[in-house]
Design a protein around this motif. Structure first.
Motif, PDB file in Angstrom:
ATOM      1  N   PRO A  60      -6.069  -3.143   2.678  1.00  0.00           N
ATOM      2  CA  PRO A  60      -4.763  -2.540   2.385  1.00  0.00           C
ATOM      3  C   PRO A  60      -3.775  -2.616   3.536  1.00  0.00           C
ATOM      4  CG  PRO A  60      -6.522  -1.135   1.556  1.00  0.00           C
ATOM      5  CD  PRO A  60      -7.182  -2.224   2.364  1.00  0.00           C
TER       6      PRO A  60
ATOM      7  N   LEU B 161      -3.386  -2.766  -7.108  1.00  0.00           N
ATOM      8  CA  LEU B 161      -2.233  -3.548  -6.660  1.00  0.00           C
ATOM      9  C   LEU B 161      -1.775  -4.523  -7.734  1.00  0.00           C
ATOM     10  CD1 LEU B 161      -0.341  -4.631  -4.350  1.00  0.00           C
ATOM     11  CD2 LEU B 161      -2.213  -6.206  -3.788  1.00  0.00           C
TER      12      LEU B 161
ATOM     13  N   THR C 256       0.833  -1.204   0.000  1.00  0.00           N
ATOM     14  CA  THR C 256       0.000   0.000   0.000  1.00  0.00           C
ATOM     15  C   THR C 256       0.867   1.253   0.000  1.00  0.00           C
ATOM     16  OG1 THR C 256      -1.820  -1.142   1.095  1.00  0.00           O
ATOM     17  CG2 THR C 256      -1.758   1.260   1.305  1.00  0.00           C
TER      18      THR C 256
ATOM     19  N   VAL D 227      -5.646   5.659  -2.500  1.00  0.00           N
ATOM     20  CA  VAL D 227      -5.116   5.107  -3.758  1.00  0.00           C
ATOM     21  C   VAL D 227      -6.255   4.667  -4.667  1.00  0.00           C
ATOM     22  CG1 VAL D 227      -3.865   3.150  -4.741  1.00  0.00           C
ATOM     23  CG2 VAL D 227      -2.888   4.408  -2.812  1.00  0.00           C
ATOM     24  N   ALA D 228      -7.220   3.922  -4.110  1.00  0.00           N
ATOM     25  CA  ALA D 228      -8.335   3.422  -4.919  1.00  0.00           C
ATOM     26  C   ALA D 228      -9.109   4.575  -5.552  1.00  0.00           C
ATOM     27  CB  ALA D 228      -9.250   2.561  -4.052  1.00  0.00           C
TER      28      ALA D 228
ATOM     29  N   TRP E  84      -8.726  -1.128  -4.564  1.00  0.00           N
ATOM     30  CA  TRP E  84      -7.326  -1.239  -4.141  1.00  0.00           C
ATOM     31  C   TRP E  84      -6.682  -2.504  -4.692  1.00  0.00           C
ATOM     32  CZ3 TRP E  84      -5.420  -5.194  -0.981  1.00  0.00           C
ATOM     33  CH2 TRP E  84      -4.086  -5.045  -0.560  1.00  0.00           C
TER      34      TRP E  84
ATOM     35  N   GLY F 122      -4.947   3.268   1.732  1.00  0.00           N
ATOM     36  CA  GLY F 122      -5.323   2.391   0.622  1.00  0.00           C
ATOM     37  C   GLY F 122      -6.553   2.876  -0.116  1.00  0.00           C
ATOM     38  N   GLN F 123      -7.504   3.441   0.618  1.00  0.00           N
ATOM     39  CA  GLN F 123      -8.705   3.960  -0.027  1.00  0.00           C
ATOM     40  C   GLN F 123      -8.411   5.238  -0.810  1.00  0.00           C
ATOM     41  OE1 GLN F 123     -11.083   1.916  -0.259  1.00  0.00           O
ATOM     42  NE2 GLN F 123     -10.114   0.552   1.262  1.00  0.00           N
TER      43      GLN F 123
END
Length: 466
Positions: free
Chosen positions: A217, A170, A64, A158-159, A166, A155-156
């Motif tokens: 994540p 990845l 992450t 990034v999504a 996520w 992580g959220q």
């Protein structure tokens, strides 16, 4: 007894003493074939092999963190952005991305609710909505405080920025480019079973496999020791594992490995960078180096019900093999030998089987503007040596130990007499060269400090600016 046999004996001893049903180990280095070892049984009908998957828990956080840094390098975020700039949150929107990655945000450890009692984990909507009920247990930047909730939020981010889940991001941006084909969100059919081994008998009870949902994540992934040893090598030496920088630039990994905080104010035995645990290595005298060299292990440990994982790469040391990474995966939630074994094997690989000594070969001379300035200079009463290596101007204190990296300089565009320090001592600062009427360099200014060919007091030299 050969080196491989010694490694195997260390693994077998750890498995037996820590009573771990299954242990899988891999040692990756660029100059040797991959070494693997498995001991025990999977706990199900599948045979234990080097391809057996284990849950790696919080090692997931390193993935992450790399995804976040990819977003930063692509201009999608700044590490000092508040998460409210990228997520619609009801509270704690001022927490920055940097603080989440370094576990210095002060937000509570887990999402709201007793998720380890209920084994109910939130989806994305619930995770974000429940932020209003989560505590800020410490002020931001006060100290290290480990938080699964914090990394889940990263992580959220990034999504949301990449426009996909996520897990999809990845797979697209890390797993496939690095060839980590045995790393996945869910356990394959032949995965090892995780156990709780009874403290006062040899009975081992299986633990449930929990899908972490939006907290994925932080700890969702399953993998093999071989995949994780390669990942550890990437974290420590990305230029060797990913020479084209398809996943992340080496300079960005350098940034991630810089200590942001210590994890224990009393011991200072480990630090935390951006998503990475940093473990300085001690030599025989107890100092935090071996033979005067600066050596550290970078990576992460992981724990989930029934599983422990330790995934680290080794950096530093003149005899250090390139792309040296180790992964130790175990199927017991209390088999703590896993956490030490990776560090033991990394040290043994570097010290008992050092890298080959490559012959020195002549190189190109320094460019004419820099030839006359090479050699010894004095600044603040101390002696430094400026030299040309591998196409760059470099400098080091005359009494620096061999393992200490030099300062490296790059000239500014169209200004060859003004250089930027790009790594090492005084990184980021300017080096200015002052020349006399013949064009010879007579004084240097590095981070504004004066350097001369002889020792001088601060009032002994008149100079002109360039």
């Amino acid at each position: 007894m050969g080196i491989s046999q010694r490694y195997e004996r260390v693994v077998r001893q750890a498995q037996a003493e820590s009573r771990i049903p299954a242990v899988s180990v891999a040692l990756h280095r660029a100059d040797r074939p991959l070494w693997t070892c498995t001991v025990g049984t999977t706990g199900n009908d599948a045979p234990l092999s080097s391809r057996t998957a284990f849950r790696i828990g919080s090692v997931t956080k390193t993935f992450t963190a790399v995804l976040v840094m990819q977003c930063r390098d692509d201009g999608l975020l700044d590490l000092d952005d508040p998460i409210s700039a990228h997520l619609d949150v009801p509270a704690h929107g001022e927490l920055t991305v940097r603080r989440l990655l370094s576990h210095t945000s002060g937000v509570q450890r887990e999402p709201y609710g007793d998720i380890w009692d209920t084994l109910h984990t939130p989806d994305v909507t619930e995770l974000l909505a429940d932020l209003a009920r989560a505590e800020r247990v410490l002020p931001p930047a006060r100290r290290f405080h480990y938080s699964n909730l914090g990394v889940a939020l990263a992580g959220q981010v990034v999504a949301r920025l990449r426009g996909g889940a996520w897990a999809e991001v990845l797979a697209d941006r890390i797993l496939r480019p690095l060839g980590l084909a045995d790393t996945s969100l869910a356990p394959p059919p032949d995965a090892a079973t995780g156990f709780l081994v009874d403290a006062y008998s040899d009975h081992a009870r299986p633990e449930p496999n929990t899908d972490l949902g939006a907290v994925g994540p932080a700890a969702q992934l399953w993998s093999t020791a071989a995949d994780m040893a390669r990942w550890a090598a990437f974290l420590a030496d990305p230029a060797a594992v990913d020479p084209d920088g398809a996943v992340l630039r080496p300079a960005t990994l350098d940034e991630m490995r810089w200590p942001a905080t210590t994890t224990d104010e009393a011991l200072w035995s480990a630090g935390f960078g951006l998503g990475l645990i940093l473990v300085p290595q001690t030599g025989p005298t107890g100092v935090r180096s071996a033979g005067g060299e600066r050596i550290s292990h970078v990576g992460h440990d992981g724990a989930m019900p029934g599983f422990l994982a330790s995934v680290y790469g080794r950096r530093g040391g003149t005899a250090g093999p390139p792309a040296l990474g180790c992964a130790v995966l175990g199927s017991s939630g209390t088999g703590t030998a896993v956490n030490d074994l990776s560090h033991q094997l990394l040290a043994a690989s570097a010290e008992d089987d050092p890298a080959e000594i490559m012959p020195w070969v002549p190189g190109e001379p320094a460019p004419p503007p820099y030839r006359g300035m090479l050699g010894r200079w004095w600044g603040e009463g101390f002696e430094y040596v400026f030299h040309w290596r591998d196409g760059t101007l470099r400098a080091r204190a005359a009494d620096d130990p061999a393992g200490k990296p030099p300062a490296v300089f790059e000239p500014l565009p169209d200004r060859p007499d003004v250089l930027r320090t790009v790594s090492g001592r005084e990184v980021g600062e300017l080096l200015r060269l002052t020349r006399d009427d013949r064009g010879d360099v007579v004084v240097l200014h590095w981070a504004t400090y004066r350097f001369t060919r002889q020792q001088e007091t601060f009032d002994r030299f008149n100079f002109r600016q360039v």
